[in-house]
Scaffold this active site. Structure first.
Site, PDB file in Angstrom:
ATOM      1  CB  VAL A   1      71.973  50.702  69.958  1.00  0.00           C
ATOM      2  CG1 VAL A   1      73.299  50.706  70.718  1.00  0.00           C
ATOM      3  CG2 VAL A   1      71.320  49.336  70.044  1.00  0.00           C
TER       4      VAL A   1
ATOM      5  CE  LYS B   1      71.044  39.040  63.925  1.00  0.00           C
ATOM      6  NZ  LYS B   1      71.553  39.518  65.226  1.00  0.00           N
TER       7      LYS B   1
ATOM      8  N   GLY C   1      73.568  56.743  63.371  1.00  0.00           N
ATOM      9  CA  GLY C   1      72.335  56.013  63.647  1.00  0.00           C
ATOM     10  C   GLY C   1      71.889  56.264  65.076  1.00  0.00           C
ATOM     11  CB  VAL C   2      70.243  58.853  66.796  1.00  0.00           C
ATOM     12  CG1 VAL C   2      71.625  59.460  66.789  1.00  0.00           C
ATOM     13  CG2 VAL C   2      69.379  59.509  65.723  1.00  0.00           C
ATOM     14  N   GLY C   3      68.960  55.340  66.623  1.00  0.00           N
ATOM     15  CA  GLY C   3      67.776  54.537  66.904  1.00  0.00           C
ATOM     16  C   GLY C   3      67.847  53.904  68.275  1.00  0.00           C
TER      17      GLY C   3
END
Length: 354
Positions: A186, A80, A182-184
């Site tokens: 994904v 990462k 979280g509505v980004g």
């Protein structure tokens, strides 16, 4: 408080650290395990209070990628990258930072491969790809990279259905109350799939107005992230930042299932046992959110989109196996997943040494 030195003590892999003077950003490339192949993982770009916080994130995320690749049955190692900013970096300064980062990745000569993660965009990946060969999901020069979000969302959707089936005997989300935090990249396509299936949605997001805009279109309700975690619901789906599941927050949860796309959803591994003791079914994050990584690897091998879709849907089957194994042994699903990962890595090491 962690220091850079204390975090690296006992680390089993390698870490590349670089301070970018022009942006005052620290670049951390953490490679956790090469047993299965070259370490590959996304590039996270985020403002951190201290550089050590960015390194801590990189190390935990790299370990998670080892587990994600292994349990997906793919020949890839865990890695990462984190670009730990001291302040937001935008415009030309951001492009310059991404160029320098890309050149650093290229200098590793394939020892690490990367792709999109929290805080980075398909456009960022396309720009980084101008300076290194080791970016996944690239298209033609000048075009944004492929967005992994819909692929990850498809796997999370399959995982939520598997969790519902394990508890209720039916995987139908219709009528179930599901909180999507979280509505980004994904959370948005996940919410769209759940809404189409008839779920009762509650959407939350830290960015003002973001959840409300999508909720209007999907006929959903909204709440603040803190309120959402405390709502009585069937599923809490964390799809934003990690560590929302902790010793402090678990007593306040009123969900039956935790299953979402965020990495490092647990503040510490012991939180899986805390969820288990409360009777909350946890879908291990590196299992349920493996769709994007799986899709990008298979695309690089020339696999068709139809076959990729089948593999993503099979994330639900894998979770079903883990839920059953955990229930039979009286342990948490995370323990069952960890046991599977260690078996896979041990078998690969034995084969390598034979």
């Amino acid at each position: 408080m962690h220091s850079l030195e204390s975090l690296l003590t006992g680390w089993p892999g390698e870490v590349v650290m670089h301070h970018d003077d022009a942006s005052d950003a620290w670049i951390f490339i953490a490679c956790h395990d090469r047993t299965l192949g070259r370490p590959v993982g996304g590039t996270r770009i985020k403002v951190y209070p201290r550089p050590a916080d960015g390194l801590h994130d990189a190390l935990r995320l790299a370990r998670g990628m080892t587990e994600k690749w292994a349990i997906a049955g793919l020949p890839v190692g865990g890695g990462k990258a984190v670009l730990a900013l001291s302040r937001p970096v935008e415009g030309a300064a951001r492009l310059a930072l991404l160029e320098r980062y890309g050149r650093l990745v290229e200098s590793l000569n394939g020892a690490f491969g990367t792709g999109q993660d929290l805080g980075s965009t398909p456009e960022d990946m396309a720009h980084i790809g101008r300076f290194t060969r080791w970016v996944h999901g690239l298209r033609a020069v000048g075009e944004p990279a492929v967005d992994p979000g819909p692929y990850t969302a498809r796997g999370v959707y399959a995982g939520i259905r598997a969790a519902l089936r394990h508890l209720d005997g039916s995987d139908d989300p219709a009528g179930k109350t599901i909180v999507v935090e979280g509505v980004g990249g994904v959370g948005r396509p996940l919410a769209e799939s759940l809404a189409a299936a008839g779920a009762r949605l509650v959407l939350t997001d830290a960015v003002a107005g973001k959840a409300e805009e999508l909720a209007t279109r999907l006929n959903a309700s909204t709440a603040t992230p803190e309120e959402g975690r405390q709502l009585a619901c069937d599923v809490y789906a964390p799809c934003a930042v990690g560590a929302t599941i902790s010793a402090a927050s678990i007593p306040e949860l009123r969900c039956r299932i935790v299953g979402g796309s965020a990495n490092n959803q647990l503040a510490e591994d012991a939180d899986a046992q805390r969820l288990h003791e409360r009777g909350i079914l946890y879908a291990p994050d590196y299992v349920i959110n493996g769709g994007g990584a799986t899709a990008f690897h298979l695309q690089s091998q020339g696999v068709s989109e139809e076959v990729i879709g089948t593999r993503l849907d099979a994330i639900g089957d894998l979770l079903t196996e883990l839920f059953r194994a955990a229930a039979a042994a009286g342990i948490s699903p995370l323990e069952a997943a960890e046991a599977r990962v260690q078996q896979i890595l041990a078998a690969a090491r034995q084969k390598e040494n034979s």
